[in-house]
Write a protein that holds these residues in place. Sequence first.
Motif, PDB file in Angstrom:
ATOM      1  N   ARG A 184       0.834  -1.214   0.000  1.00  0.00           N
ATOM      2  CA  ARG A 184       0.000   0.000   0.000  1.00  0.00           C
ATOM      3  C   ARG A 184       0.865   1.260   0.000  1.00  0.00           C
ATOM      4  N   LYS A 185       1.971   1.221   0.720  1.00  0.00           N
ATOM      5  CA  LYS A 185       2.865   2.379   0.759  1.00  0.00           C
ATOM      6  C   LYS A 185       3.483   2.629  -0.619  1.00  0.00           C
ATOM      7  N   ILE A 186       3.871   1.561  -1.298  1.00  0.00           N
ATOM      8  CA  ILE A 186       4.419   1.714  -2.649  1.00  0.00           C
ATOM      9  C   ILE A 186       3.359   2.285  -3.586  1.00  0.00           C
ATOM     10  N   ALA A 187       2.131   1.775  -3.460  1.00  0.00           N
ATOM     11  CA  ALA A 187       1.041   2.254  -4.314  1.00  0.00           C
ATOM     12  C   ALA A 187       0.789   3.743  -4.107  1.00  0.00           C
ATOM     13  N   LYS A 188       0.894   4.192  -2.863  1.00  0.00           N
ATOM     14  CA  LYS A 188       0.659   5.604  -2.576  1.00  0.00           C
ATOM     15  C   LYS A 188       1.780   6.484  -3.129  1.00  0.00           C
ATOM     16  N   GLN A 189       3.022   5.997  -3.038  1.00  0.00           N
ATOM     17  CA  GLN A 189       4.154   6.815  -3.470  1.00  0.00           C
ATOM     18  C   GLN A 189       4.328   6.828  -4.987  1.00  0.00           C
ATOM     19  N   TYR A 190       3.869   5.753  -5.657  1.00  0.00           N
ATOM     20  CA  TYR A 190       4.034   5.659  -7.107  1.00  0.00           C
ATOM     21  C   TYR A 190       2.664   5.473  -7.756  1.00  0.00           C
ATOM     22  N   PRO A 191       1.869   6.530  -7.809  1.00  0.00           N
ATOM     23  CA  PRO A 191       0.489   6.415  -8.294  1.00  0.00           C
ATOM     24  C   PRO A 191       0.357   6.064  -9.769  1.00  0.00           C
ATOM     25  N   ASP A 192       1.456   6.148 -10.510  1.00  0.00           N
ATOM     26  CA  ASP A 192       1.388   5.764 -11.928  1.00  0.00           C
ATOM     27  C   ASP A 192       1.755   4.299 -12.132  1.00  0.00           C
ATOM     28  N   PHE A 193       2.079   3.574 -11.038  1.00  0.00           N
ATOM     29  CA  PHE A 193       2.344   2.147 -11.112  1.00  0.00           C
ATOM     30  C   PHE A 193       1.061   1.380 -10.762  1.00  0.00           C
ATOM     31  N   ILE A 194       0.914   0.197 -11.341  1.00  0.00           N
ATOM     32  CA  ILE A 194      -0.183  -0.710 -10.973  1.00  0.00           C
ATOM     33  C   ILE A 194       0.352  -1.629  -9.881  1.00  0.00           C
ATOM     34  N   VAL A 195      -0.024  -1.365  -8.642  1.00  0.00           N
ATOM     35  CA  VAL A 195       0.554  -2.053  -7.482  1.00  0.00           C
ATOM     36  C   VAL A 195      -0.555  -2.695  -6.662  1.00  0.00           C
ATOM     37  N   PHE A 196      -0.466  -3.991  -6.427  1.00  0.00           N
ATOM     38  CA  PHE A 196      -1.496  -4.642  -5.617  1.00  0.00           C
ATOM     39  C   PHE A 196      -0.964  -5.880  -4.911  1.00  0.00           C
ATOM     40  N   ALA A 197      -1.638  -6.231  -3.825  1.00  0.00           N
ATOM     41  CA  ALA A 197      -1.340  -7.459  -3.086  1.00  0.00           C
ATOM     42  C   ALA A 197      -2.235  -8.567  -3.626  1.00  0.00           C
ATOM     43  N   PHE A 198      -1.672  -9.761  -3.695  1.00  0.00           N
ATOM     44  CA  PHE A 198      -2.370 -10.858  -4.355  1.00  0.00           C
ATOM     45  C   PHE A 198      -2.309 -12.121  -3.508  1.00  0.00           C
ATOM     46  N   ALA A 199      -3.470 -12.700  -3.237  1.00  0.00           N
ATOM     47  CA  ALA A 199      -3.563 -13.976  -2.522  1.00  0.00           C
ATOM     48  C   ALA A 199      -3.723 -15.079  -3.567  1.00  0.00           C
ATOM     49  N   PRO A 200      -2.683 -15.863  -3.808  1.00  0.00           N
ATOM     50  CA  PRO A 200      -2.726 -16.834  -4.912  1.00  0.00           C
ATOM     51  C   PRO A 200      -3.593 -18.049  -4.665  1.00  0.00           C
ATOM     52  N   GLY A 201      -3.964 -18.288  -3.393  1.00  0.00           N
ATOM     53  CA  GLY A 201      -4.752 -19.465  -3.057  1.00  0.00           C
ATOM     54  C   GLY A 201      -3.896 -20.561  -2.454  1.00  0.00           C
ATOM     55  N   TRP A 202      -4.564 -21.541  -1.869  1.00  0.00           N
ATOM     56  CA  TRP A 202      -3.882 -22.700  -1.281  1.00  0.00           C
ATOM     57  C   TRP A 202      -3.655 -23.705  -2.396  1.00  0.00           C
TER      58      TRP A 202
END
Length: 237
Positions: free
Chosen positions: A172-190
């Motif tokens: 989230r901190k990276i997403a806030k600092q670099y608003p022109d990047f597509i940044v997200f956390a991903f839960a790939p599953g078990w």
Amino acid sequence: MPAWLITGSSRGIGFELAKQLAANSANTVFATCRKPDAANALKELAKTHKNVHVVALDVDDEASAAAAAETVKSALPAGAGIDYLINNAGWGVRVSFEEEEIATIAAVFNTHVLGALRVFRAFLPLLKLGTRKVVVSVSSELGSLAYVDDPRVGSAFPSYSIAKTGLNMLTRKIAKQYPDFIVFAFAPGWIKTEMGGSGAEYEVDDAVKRHIKIYETATLEKHTDKFINQFEDPVAW
């Protein structure tokens, strides 16, 4: 030609991701791992696919991350960058707080959180040159504060859960600092991998197909600063 940088590619989700991406000759795949000489399956993949480059990268070591970035830069065409950075490297142990050493907890956090930060910082100049600028933190539902109340989770996997929660905040901190990047956390599953075990819910090849589709279609508006799973459903932070 999209350029992909994947950490933790010697096994599990990381290897399957490199393998499936390699099947599309339009992709350039930088598959990283700590010990390339011991990564036999990855070396074989690179032998049969000219678009795969195996790169030494220990996410726990800043100098290793910097050296890997230089290696990747030298392999790319002049002025080209990285389009997708998949921070996938990770590990965990199945013990309780009573059994787990403080040093182990610190080591897990170091890999998942500080390792992802080291890699992001080392490859930031190449990300800025990329066309897509997608940064994915491979997290887990175990990193969700909301999921602690699920009886299947509770106190299980403490160090891994703590580390993934930290990774989510870093994302989230990276997403806030670099608003022109597509940044997200991903839960790939078990997933049925060495780490997930044979009793996991999903086959790795099927799951990774879903992962790639999400990565390739991700947008600023829909994905940035989000936490989603392999079916693109939101995961509570």
